[in-house]
Design a protein around this motif. Structure first.
Motif, PDB file in Angstrom:
ATOM      1  N   ARG A  72       0.808  -1.225   0.000  1.00 48.58           N
ATOM      2  CA  ARG A  72       0.000   0.000   0.000  1.00 48.58           C
ATOM      3  C   ARG A  72       0.837   1.269   0.000  1.00 48.58           C
ATOM      4  NH1 ARG A  72      -3.158  -0.723   5.257  1.00 48.58           N
ATOM      5  NH2 ARG A  72      -4.079   1.274   4.693  1.00 48.58           N
ATOM      6  N   LEU A  73       2.148   1.121   0.111  1.00 51.96           N
ATOM      7  CA  LEU A  73       3.045   2.268   0.159  1.00 51.96           C
ATOM      8  C   LEU A  73       3.031   3.016  -1.172  1.00 51.96           C
ATOM      9  CD1 LEU A  73       5.104   3.587   2.123  1.00 51.96           C
ATOM     10  CD2 LEU A  73       6.851   2.120   1.082  1.00 51.96           C
ATOM     11  N   GLN A  74       2.766   4.311  -1.136  1.00 57.45           N
ATOM     12  CA  GLN A  74       2.701   5.124  -2.343  1.00 57.45           C
ATOM     13  C   GLN A  74       3.749   6.234  -2.300  1.00 57.45           C
ATOM     14  OE1 GLN A  74      -1.363   6.319  -3.412  1.00 57.45           O
ATOM     15  NE2 GLN A  74      -2.160   4.730  -2.046  1.00 57.45           N
ATOM     16  N   ASP A  75       3.920   6.897  -3.424  1.00 56.78           N
ATOM     17  CA  ASP A  75       4.947   7.928  -3.521  1.00 56.78           C
ATOM     18  C   ASP A  75       4.764   9.029  -2.482  1.00 56.78           C
ATOM     19  OD1 ASP A  75       6.251   6.648  -5.562  1.00 56.78           O
ATOM     20  OD2 ASP A  75       5.365   7.852  -7.172  1.00 56.78           O
ATOM     21  N   HIS A  76       3.521   9.427  -2.221  1.00 57.37           N
ATOM     22  CA  HIS A  76       3.329  10.529  -1.269  1.00 57.37           C
ATOM     23  C   HIS A  76       3.683  10.104   0.143  1.00 57.37           C
ATOM     24  CE1 HIS A  76      -0.692   8.566  -1.028  1.00 57.37           C
ATOM     25  NE2 HIS A  76      -0.709   9.038   0.208  1.00 57.37           N
ATOM     26  N   HIS A  77       3.537   8.807   0.478  1.00 58.47           N
ATOM     27  CA  HIS A  77       4.002   8.318   1.784  1.00 58.47           C
ATOM     28  C   HIS A  77       5.522   8.404   1.871  1.00 58.47           C
ATOM     29  CE1 HIS A  77       0.173   5.721   1.461  1.00 58.47           C
ATOM     30  NE2 HIS A  77      -0.078   6.671   2.344  1.00 58.47           N
ATOM     31  N   LEU A  78       6.199   7.973   0.801  1.00 60.96           N
ATOM     32  CA  LEU A  78       7.659   7.997   0.780  1.00 60.96           C
ATOM     33  C   LEU A  78       8.187   9.424   0.880  1.00 60.96           C
ATOM     34  CD1 LEU A  78       8.172   5.388  -2.077  1.00 60.96           C
ATOM     35  CD2 LEU A  78       8.739   5.038   0.333  1.00 60.96           C
ATOM     36  N   GLN A  79       7.579  10.349   0.149  1.00 59.31           N
ATOM     37  CA  GLN A  79       8.013  11.743   0.191  1.00 59.31           C
ATOM     38  C   GLN A  79       7.802  12.324   1.582  1.00 59.31           C
ATOM     39  OE1 GLN A  79       5.774  13.572  -2.956  1.00 59.31           O
ATOM     40  NE2 GLN A  79       6.796  12.390  -4.557  1.00 59.31           N
ATOM     41  N   TRP A  80       6.708  12.001   2.201  1.00 62.76           N
ATOM     42  CA  TRP A  80       6.417  12.504   3.549  1.00 62.76           C
ATOM     43  C   TRP A  80       7.447  11.992   4.549  1.00 62.76           C
ATOM     44  CZ3 TRP A  80       4.770   9.995   8.132  1.00 62.76           C
ATOM     45  CH2 TRP A  80       4.286  10.842   9.147  1.00 62.76           C
ATOM     46  N   MET A  81       7.739  10.694   4.505  1.00 59.90           N
ATOM     47  CA  MET A  81       8.713  10.123   5.436  1.00 59.90           C
ATOM     48  C   MET A  81      10.100  10.720   5.226  1.00 59.90           C
ATOM     49  SD  MET A  81       7.804   6.080   5.931  1.00 59.90           S
ATOM     50  CE  MET A  81       7.768   5.665   4.191  1.00 59.90           C
ATOM     51  N   ALA A  82      10.501  10.900   3.976  1.00 57.66           N
ATOM     52  CA  ALA A  82      11.852  11.380   3.686  1.00 57.66           C
ATOM     53  C   ALA A  82      12.064  12.822   4.127  1.00 57.66           C
ATOM     54  CB  ALA A  82      12.134  11.243   2.192  1.00 57.66           C
ATOM     55  N   ARG A  83      10.991  13.566   4.337  1.00 56.44           N
ATOM     56  CA  ARG A  83      11.107  14.973   4.726  1.00 56.44           C
ATOM     57  C   ARG A  83      10.968  15.192   6.228  1.00 56.44           C
ATOM     58  NH1 ARG A  83       6.946  16.836  -0.031  1.00 56.44           N
ATOM     59  NH2 ARG A  83       8.389  16.675  -1.802  1.00 56.44           N
ATOM     60  N   LEU A  84      10.755  14.149   6.992  1.00 56.33           N
ATOM     61  CA  LEU A  84      10.568  14.310   8.431  1.00 56.33           C
ATOM     62  C   LEU A  84      11.849  14.803   9.093  1.00 56.33           C
ATOM     63  CD1 LEU A  84       8.586  11.037   9.268  1.00 56.33           C
ATOM     64  CD2 LEU A  84       7.665  13.363   9.093  1.00 56.33           C
ATOM     65  N   ASP A  85      11.675  15.645  10.106  1.00 55.98           N
ATOM     66  CA  ASP A  85      12.817  16.081  10.905  1.00 55.98           C
ATOM     67  C   ASP A  85      13.273  14.959  11.823  1.00 55.98           C
ATOM     68  OD1 ASP A  85      13.006  18.640   9.876  1.00 55.98           O
ATOM     69  OD2 ASP A  85      11.655  19.514  11.372  1.00 55.98           O
ATOM     70  N   ALA A  86      14.537  15.004  12.200  1.00 54.83           N
ATOM     71  CA  ALA A  86      15.080  14.025  13.135  1.00 54.83           C
ATOM     72  C   ALA A  86      14.933  14.474  14.581  1.00 54.83           C
ATOM     73  CB  ALA A  86      16.550  13.759  12.827  1.00 54.83           C
ATOM     74  N   MET A  87      14.879  15.788  14.803  1.00 55.17           N
ATOM     75  CA  MET A  87      14.764  16.310  16.165  1.00 55.17           C
ATOM     76  C   MET A  87      14.148  17.699  16.131  1.00 55.17           C
ATOM     77  SD  MET A  87      18.878  17.004  16.771  1.00 55.17           S
ATOM     78  CE  MET A  87      18.705  16.634  18.487  1.00 55.17           C
ATOM     79  N   GLU A  88      13.612  18.112  17.280  1.00 54.01           N
ATOM     80  CA  GLU A  88      13.022  19.443  17.385  1.00 54.01           C
ATOM     81  C   GLU A  88      13.004  19.849  18.855  1.00 54.01           C
ATOM     82  OE1 GLU A  88      12.599  22.566  16.420  1.00 54.01           O
ATOM     83  OE2 GLU A  88      11.902  21.620  14.560  1.00 54.01           O
ATOM     84  N   ALA A  89      13.030  21.156  19.111  1.00 54.74           N
ATOM     85  CA  ALA A  89      12.918  21.693  20.464  1.00 54.74           C
ATOM     86  C   ALA A  89      11.598  22.436  20.583  1.00 54.74           C
ATOM     87  CB  ALA A  89      14.075  22.630  20.764  1.00 54.74           C
ATOM     88  N   VAL A  90      10.822  22.083  21.592  1.00 53.39           N
ATOM     89  CA  VAL A  90       9.510  22.701  21.800  1.00 53.39           C
ATOM     90  C   VAL A  90       9.320  22.938  23.292  1.00 53.39           C
ATOM     91  CG1 VAL A  90       7.030  22.548  21.387  1.00 53.39           C
ATOM     92  CG2 VAL A  90       8.607  21.352  19.852  1.00 53.39           C
ATOM     93  N   ASP A  91       9.089  24.173  23.674  1.00 55.36           N
ATOM     94  CA  ASP A  91       8.801  24.526  25.070  1.00 55.36           C
ATOM     95  C   ASP A  91       9.830  23.947  26.046  1.00 55.36           C
ATOM     96  OD1 ASP A  91       6.594  25.664  23.925  1.00 55.36           O
ATOM     97  OD2 ASP A  91       5.123  24.354  24.891  1.00 55.36           O
TER      98      ASP A  91
END
Length: 360
Positions: free
Chosen positions: A209-228
């Motif tokens: 069921r994996l589609q191109d838009h899933h792959l693009q979304w995963m590849a753009r995820l950040d590895a870390m973030e600072a919040v509050d």
């Protein structure tokens, strides 16, 4: 079977091609004679194949059954009222590893008043962060990704947000799709992403069921973030320090690595992100401080290592132990500097959705 806090898997299992010539798996003992948690597997006669065991890697025992479901499960829950400040951003929530357990995720988000009975965002300006590992082991990883993507749009339209970090299983699924059986240099013989994905709970229905838009979304995820004041990461490891001395640098380096599409580079990234327990063992608080000093924040919030593993407890992944591990909420440790959010849903634990800051 109980295990002391000083033992247990230190990382996900990476697979050699040899693994697929072994007809059966056992989990009585793991590499180097250590007892294993349910879900760990090792080929028999491991003494004959020492090079097949990279230090600390453990796989998932079985390809879990896939439940065919239609639309998101509708659970009748009276949503809690999400507190919203009069001014400024909304309440902050984090979600631990989901691993394809869509129904449990829907129920947990409804319980916190983040989505309504129809599965739609109803939390206004609230902020929601997922800490990675959306797929593998559970029955509907693609359904989880679809839900998170939809909630991201709905939350933004309401003035809040729903965002996600990259986990090691996103790297694993991306690698399995992109590189398949292409050999990579694992440092312990020939390995492939496809073999590692299967050994770590890869679900055929997710791949189908994996589609191109899933792959693009995963590849753009950040590895870390600072919040509050919280440093959000997926893995309880110091390996992030290998990729930059700022949050922006780490995120850029990870994305650039994926963009270059080099199998060995992506494998090295996956391997480092599978490391775990850096904050639990001796010197753990100092390891946390090294990350906080570099990237900012007063506490680290992570997923990846199930709380039952951190506490030296185990559960059953196939539901044979109806009691399961007792996980009431996040686990605070490392001199109070680290918050673990993986409640062990894959071993009959709990899928955690938690508002921050913790009142402790």
């Amino acid at each position: 079977m109980t295990q002391g806090a000083g033992q247990g898997p230190e990382a996900e299992r990476t697979a050699t091609l040899r693994d697929f010539r072994v007809p059966a798996y056992v989990h009585e003992t793991g590499p180097y004679g250590h007892s294993t948690h349910p879900g760990d597997v090792a080929p028999p006669h491991e003494e004959a194949y020492p090079e097949a065991y990279p230090e600390g890697y453990t796989p998932t025992e079985r390809n879990l059954p896939v439940v065919n479901r239609g639309d998101t499960l509708q659970v009748t829950v009276d949503p809690a009222v999400v507190p919203q400040p009069v001014d400024g951003p909304g309440a902050l929530f984090v979600v631990g590893d989901v691993h394809g357990y869509l129904d449990e995720l829907v129920a947990a988000l409804q319980e916190k008043g983040l989505i309504d009975s129809a599965g739609n965002w109803c939390a206004g300006t609230a902020r929601l962060w997922f800490l990675g590992d959306f797929t593998d082991r559970g029955p509907d990883g693609i359904g989880v990704i679809d839900l998170v993507m939809r909630l991201s749009a709905e939350a933004a339209a309401a003035g809040g947000y729903c965002k996600a970090l990259m986990g090691n299983h996103e790297l694993l699924l991306l690698g399995a799709k992109r590189f398949g059986d292409t050999p990579v240099n694992s440092g312990a013989g020939t390995a492939t992403f496809q073999a590692a994905w299967l050994l770590n709970g890869g679900q055929k229905t997710d791949m189908d069921r994996l589609q191109d838009h899933h792959l693009q979304w995963m590849a753009r995820l950040d590895a870390m973030e600072a919040v509050d004041g919280h440093l959000l990461v997926h893995s309880d490891t110091t390996a992030y320090l290998d990729y930059g001395d700022s949050i922006e640098a780490v995120n850029d380096t990870v994305r650039e690595t994926l963009t270059r599409n080099d199998a060995d580079e992506v494998w090295d990234l996956f391997r480092k992100f599978t490391k775990r327990f850096s904050f639990r063992d001796e010197g753990g608080a100092d390891h946390v401080r090294s990350l906080l000093d570099t990237y900012g924040g007063t506490r680290i919030v992570h997923g990846h290592s199930p709380i039952p593993y951190l506490l030296g407890e185990v559960g059953s992944e196939d539901g044979e132990d109806e009691r399961g591990p007792v996980v009431e909420g996040p686990h605070v440790y490392a001199d109070g500097l680290a918050i673990a959010m993986d409640g062990g849903v894959t071993m009959a634990g709990k899928l955690l959705v938690q508002q921050l800051p913790l009142d402790i």
